[in-house]
Design a protein around this motif. Structure first.
Motif, PDB file in Angstrom:
ATOM      1  N   UNK A 105      41.799  30.870  31.977  1.00 61.76           N
ATOM      2  CA  UNK A 105      42.209  30.415  33.315  1.00 61.76           C
ATOM      3  C   UNK A 105      43.170  31.403  33.963  1.00 61.76           C
ATOM      4  N   UNK A 106      44.021  32.014  33.171  1.00 63.85           N
ATOM      5  CA  UNK A 106      44.941  33.027  33.680  1.00 63.85           C
ATOM      6  C   UNK A 106      44.347  34.426  33.535  1.00 63.85           C
ATOM      7  N   UNK A 107      43.722  34.686  32.392  1.00 65.11           N
ATOM      8  CA  UNK A 107      43.224  36.027  32.093  1.00 65.11           C
ATOM      9  C   UNK A 107      42.144  36.507  33.034  1.00 65.11           C
ATOM     10  N   UNK A 108      41.210  35.640  33.403  1.00 63.53           N
ATOM     11  CA  UNK A 108      40.114  36.066  34.274  1.00 63.53           C
ATOM     12  C   UNK A 108      40.601  36.492  35.657  1.00 63.53           C
ATOM     13  N   UNK A 109      41.303  35.622  36.390  1.00 64.78           N
ATOM     14  CA  UNK A 109      41.727  36.066  37.734  1.00 64.78           C
ATOM     15  C   UNK A 109      42.719  37.225  37.706  1.00 64.78           C
ATOM     16  N   UNK A 110      43.663  37.190  36.768  1.00 64.51           N
ATOM     17  CA  UNK A 110      44.646  38.282  36.742  1.00 64.51           C
ATOM     18  C   UNK A 110      43.985  39.605  36.379  1.00 64.51           C
ATOM     19  N   UNK A 111      43.027  39.597  35.461  1.00 64.45           N
ATOM     20  CA  UNK A 111      42.326  40.827  35.081  1.00 64.45           C
ATOM     21  C   UNK A 111      41.513  41.363  36.245  1.00 64.45           C
ATOM     22  N   UNK A 112      40.822  40.486  36.961  1.00 62.71           N
ATOM     23  CA  UNK A 112      40.025  40.938  38.099  1.00 62.71           C
ATOM     24  C   UNK A 112      40.912  41.518  39.202  1.00 62.71           C
ATOM     25  N   UNK A 113      42.044  40.885  39.475  1.00 65.77           N
ATOM     26  CA  UNK A 113      42.951  41.375  40.517  1.00 65.77           C
ATOM     27  C   UNK A 113      43.553  42.721  40.131  1.00 65.77           C
ATOM     28  N   UNK A 114      44.067  42.816  38.911  1.00 63.55           N
ATOM     29  CA  UNK A 114      44.701  44.062  38.463  1.00 63.55           C
ATOM     30  C   UNK A 114      43.663  45.184  38.366  1.00 63.55           C
ATOM     31  N   UNK A 115      42.464  44.863  37.926  1.00 65.84           N
ATOM     32  CA  UNK A 115      41.393  45.865  37.863  1.00 65.84           C
ATOM     33  C   UNK A 115      41.091  46.391  39.263  1.00 65.84           C
ATOM     34  N   UNK A 116      40.944  45.481  40.226  1.00 66.89           N
ATOM     35  CA  UNK A 116      40.634  45.883  41.600  1.00 66.89           C
ATOM     36  C   UNK A 116      41.738  46.754  42.202  1.00 66.89           C
ATOM     37  N   UNK A 117      42.987  46.394  41.962  1.00 66.38           N
ATOM     38  CA  UNK A 117      44.107  47.178  42.486  1.00 66.38           C
ATOM     39  C   UNK A 117      44.066  48.590  41.905  1.00 66.38           C
ATOM     40  N   UNK A 118      43.893  48.691  40.602  1.00 68.06           N
ATOM     41  CA  UNK A 118      43.841  50.004  39.955  1.00 68.06           C
ATOM     42  C   UNK A 118      42.665  50.841  40.412  1.00 68.06           C
TER      43      UNK A 118
END
Length: 137
Positions: free
Chosen positions: A119-132
């Protein structure tokens, strides 16, 4: 692990897999970066990096010399961030989960499940991946 990865690579399966998706992985396009990133996010672990790294860099080098560097940066960034996606993405995640379970004494204890982490890992990973990826672009 390295012997196992080399043995698996010699089966030809990783090359077959890469050959089937390579035409969709042009990292000079947004869709190509998305495909490469998705593959890395889903499969990310040390063997994936070892198996895909040189193939991805070689394909990018055929596009342009600067693309090879970009390919390595994408692989490094996405595979690093992918460890946060799920409990299985990183050994550190499993260690923290086990420590949280052992400390499960009320009121401090917490049982970290695969679903709770996702629940936390999926959205945070997608957001941080997109930013990078936007920074790498």
């Amino acid at each position: 692990m390295l012997i196992t990865v080399e043995g698996f690579d010699r089966t030809g399966f990783p090359s077959l897999l890469w050959d089937s998706v390579e035409k969709y992985t042009n990292i000079d396009t947004t869709s190509g970066v998305a495909v490469v990133s998705l593959v890395i996010l889903v499969l990310s672990n040390v063997p994936t990096v070892l198996l895909l790294g040189h193939r991805m860099a070689a394909a990018a080098a055929m596009v342009s010399p600067g693309s090879e560097k970009k390919a390595w940066l994408i692989l490094a960034w996405v595979s690093t961030v992918a460890g946060n996606l799920s409990l299985l993405g990183s050994a550190a995640n499993l260690i923290v989960c086990e420590q949280a379970r052992r400390a499960a004494l009320p009121p401090l204890g917490y049982t970290l499940t695969f679903g709770n982490h996702l629940k936390f890992g999926l959205p945070s990973t997608l957001i941080v991946t997109a930013v990078g990826l936007n920074i790498i672009k």
